[in-house]
Design an enzyme around this catalytic site. Structure first.
Site, mmCIF file in Angstrom:
data_model
loop_
_atom_site.group_PDB
_atom_site.id
_atom_site.type_symbol
_atom_site.label_atom_id
_atom_site.label_comp_id
_atom_site.label_asym_id
_atom_site.label_seq_id
_atom_site.Cartn_x
_atom_site.Cartn_y
_atom_site.Cartn_z
ATOM 1 N N GLU A 21 -1.936 -72.785 -27.461
ATOM 2 C CA GLU A 21 -0.941 -72.779 -26.403
ATOM 3 C C GLU A 21 -0.565 -71.351 -26.041
ATOM 4 O O GLU A 21 -0.577 -70.458 -26.887
ATOM 5 C CB GLU A 21 0.290 -73.570 -26.844
ATOM 6 N N CYS B 167 4.951 -71.019 -43.171
ATOM 7 C CA CYS B 167 6.424 -70.900 -43.149
ATOM 8 C C CYS B 167 6.997 -72.308 -42.961
ATOM 9 O O CYS B 167 6.565 -73.049 -42.077
ATOM 10 C CB CYS B 167 6.875 -69.980 -42.013
ATOM 11 N N CYS C 279 10.498 -70.628 -29.734
ATOM 12 C CA CYS C 279 9.954 -70.102 -30.981
ATOM 13 C C CYS C 279 9.740 -71.194 -32.002
ATOM 14 O O CYS C 279 10.610 -72.006 -32.247
ATOM 15 C CB CYS C 279 10.934 -69.129 -31.613
HETATM 16 N N1 SAH Z 1 3.294 -65.344 -36.865
HETATM 17 C C1 SAH Z 1 4.092 -64.351 -36.268
HETATM 18 C C2 SAH Z 1 4.296 -64.555 -34.779
HETATM 19 C C3 SAH Z 1 4.555 -65.952 -34.283
HETATM 20 S S1 SAH Z 1 6.011 -66.790 -34.784
HETATM 21 C C4 SAH Z 1 5.440 -64.259 -36.960
HETATM 22 O O1 SAH Z 1 5.747 -65.120 -37.759
HETATM 23 O O2 SAH Z 1 6.138 -63.284 -36.699
HETATM 24 C C5 SAH Z 1 7.258 -66.246 -33.647
HETATM 25 C C6 SAH Z 1 8.680 -66.273 -34.202
HETATM 26 O O3 SAH Z 1 9.239 -67.586 -34.219
HETATM 27 C C7 SAH Z 1 8.814 -65.751 -35.614
HETATM 28 O O4 SAH Z 1 9.835 -64.773 -35.633
HETATM 29 C C8 SAH Z 1 9.248 -66.964 -36.413
HETATM 30 O O5 SAH Z 1 10.045 -66.602 -37.512
HETATM 31 C C9 SAH Z 1 10.022 -67.748 -35.387
HETATM 32 N N2 SAH Z 1 10.146 -69.179 -35.648
HETATM 33 C C10 SAH Z 1 9.248 -69.978 -36.245
HETATM 34 N N3 SAH Z 1 9.704 -71.240 -36.260
HETATM 35 C C11 SAH Z 1 10.904 -71.231 -35.656
HETATM 36 C C12 SAH Z 1 11.862 -72.250 -35.329
HETATM 37 N N4 SAH Z 1 11.639 -73.537 -35.599
HETATM 38 N N5 SAH Z 1 12.979 -71.871 -34.685
HETATM 39 C C13 SAH Z 1 13.189 -70.597 -34.351
HETATM 40 N N6 SAH Z 1 12.322 -69.610 -34.617
HETATM 41 C C14 SAH Z 1 11.195 -69.922 -35.262
HETATM 42 FE FE1 SF4 Z 2 4.989 -68.323 -40.110
HETATM 43 FE FE2 SF4 Z 2 4.551 -67.090 -37.762
HETATM 44 FE FE3 SF4 Z 2 2.655 -68.629 -38.867
HETATM 45 FE FE4 SF4 Z 2 4.850 -69.767 -37.885
HETATM 46 S S1 SF4 Z 2 3.303 -68.659 -36.716
HETATM 47 S S2 SF4 Z 2 3.840 -70.243 -39.873
HETATM 48 S S3 SF4 Z 2 6.401 -68.203 -38.366
HETATM 49 S S4 SF4 Z 2 3.474 -66.730 -39.714
#
Ligand code: SAH
Ligand code: SF4
Length: 354
Positions: free
Chosen positions: A105, A130, A346
């Protein structure tokens, strides 16, 4: 999301399995990969691709014979727009189907002044796990190739118009696919293509220490954002498995090194989850962890994910967090919840069962 019927983006892809994808290549690389003579033909093709021309037939300053030859040997797009959804705030989310059947996406987010930010994916899925992130639920399918990352921007520009800034905050962990991300950034920055200053490009990482060090030493001069989420070691390790091999002290040291080399303010993203990362002790831990660094903080209230039991923070807790940081003279912003109506906010990007 509604599947698209008709339109250029849903036509069968030109070329075929053996065709060379061009979108991830710089002008010189296009010329050499296709043995073009004279070599300025590579620059002409590059310019057309980034002007949005998707078929070689439309590259009108190339000789007709060359256009036919290119059509037989190469391809501008390997991916296609499978679905598009728009929300009231001007955000548009595209689901792209890649040539091996994987889906990713890409989003275009619009601010109040009409400026557009492209939010790009770097992997199909993500292997970092995560626990609060919807993409994390997918696991890692595979890394994206440079051309697939660049094609995200080409699709977004066709669908939503000019893009002013790029953030690598879609699916995937950019620093686990570093070479491809850096190659795509070189294309984005090229003056004959999108011509985007690296300062208008942000790479967001969950905290891959080795990747941050390499970015500092040999990477493009992009902005860096780090998803810190929690500065409490046990909590961060529980929410973000990556933290076990990349512990907080090492992360802070790498960020210090980055700042020393780049003289640029890093953004720390702090996802506020009710009862887990929005408590008073989280505020204290955050302030003392970042004190030596001189970073800015972006507060992101957790966006609900249907498959998860976490709760959003109360507005009161978000305000308290913000005020405590302000009182400590730490610059703080709050993430607008753009794209929420299309599950593009996000952590909501995922293609589950797709
Ligand atoms: N993998 C990278 C970039 C993509 S994630 C990273 O983790 O930085 C983009 C952002 O969304 C990250 O800061 C992550 O912590 C946040 N994020 C992930 N799941 C979320 C959620 N359910 N609500 C709000 N932010 C979230
Ligand atoms: Fe973690 Fe970023 Fe991967 Fe989501 S996209 S699992 S926040 S590292």
């Amino acid at each position: 999301m509604t599947p698209l019927a008709g339109g250029a983006a849903s036509l069968p892809l030109a070329g075929g399995a053996a065709s060379l994808p061009l979108a991830g290549l710089l002008p010189e690389a296009i010329a050499s990969a296709l043995s073009l003579a004279p070599t300025f033909r590579g620059r002409q093709v590059f310019k057309w691709i980034h002007r949005g021309v998707e078929s070689f037939a439309g590259m009108s300053d190339l000789p007709a014979g060359l256009r036919d030859e290119l059509a037989a040997r190469a391809v501008v797009l390997t991916s296609r727009v499978e679905a598009r959804s728009a929300s009231d705030d001007g955000s548009v989310k595209l689901r792209l189907r890649l040539d091996d059947g994987s889906a990713i996406e890409a989003m275009s987010l619009q601010d109040g002044r009409g400026r557009r930010t492209a939010c790009l994916s770097t992997q199909a899925g993500c292997g970092m796990g995560c626990t609060f992130c919807r993409t994390g639920l997918m696991g890692l399918a595979r890394n994206l190739a440079p051309h697939e990352i660049v094609e995200e921007l080409l699709h977004l520009r066709r669908e939503t118009g000019a893009i002013d800034t790029i953030v690598f905050m879609g699916m995937g962990e950019p620093l686990m696919n570093r070479e491809a991300v850096f190659a795509a950034i070189d294309v984005f920055a090229h003056r004959d293509g999108p011509g985007m200053s690296p300062r208008r490009i942000t790479v967001s990482t969950c905290g891959i220490v080795e990747g941050i060090r390499r970015l500092a030493v040999e990477g493009p001069a992009v902005r860096l954002a780090v998803s810190l989420v929690s500065a409490v070691p046990a909590m961060r390790a529980a929410l973000m498995p990556v933290s076990r091999a990349n512990p907080l002290p090492d992360l802070r040291e790498a960020l210090g090194q980055y700042q020393g080399l780049r003289r640029q303010r890093i953004t720390l993203e702090v996802v506020l989850i009710d009862g887990l990362t929005d408590r008073d002790e989280d505020i204290d831990a955050l302030i003392s962890w970042i004190r030596p660094l001189g970073v800015m903080v972006n507060l992101i209230p957790w966006n609900p994910v249907p498959e998860m039991d976490y709760r959003e923070p109360s507005p009161d807790r978000v305000r308290r967090f913000r005020e405590a940081l302000q009182a400590a003279r730490i610059p703080v912003t709050e993430r607008l919840r753009k794209g929420r109506g299309v599950n593009g906010a996000c952590g909501q990007l995922a293609v589950l069962g797709g």
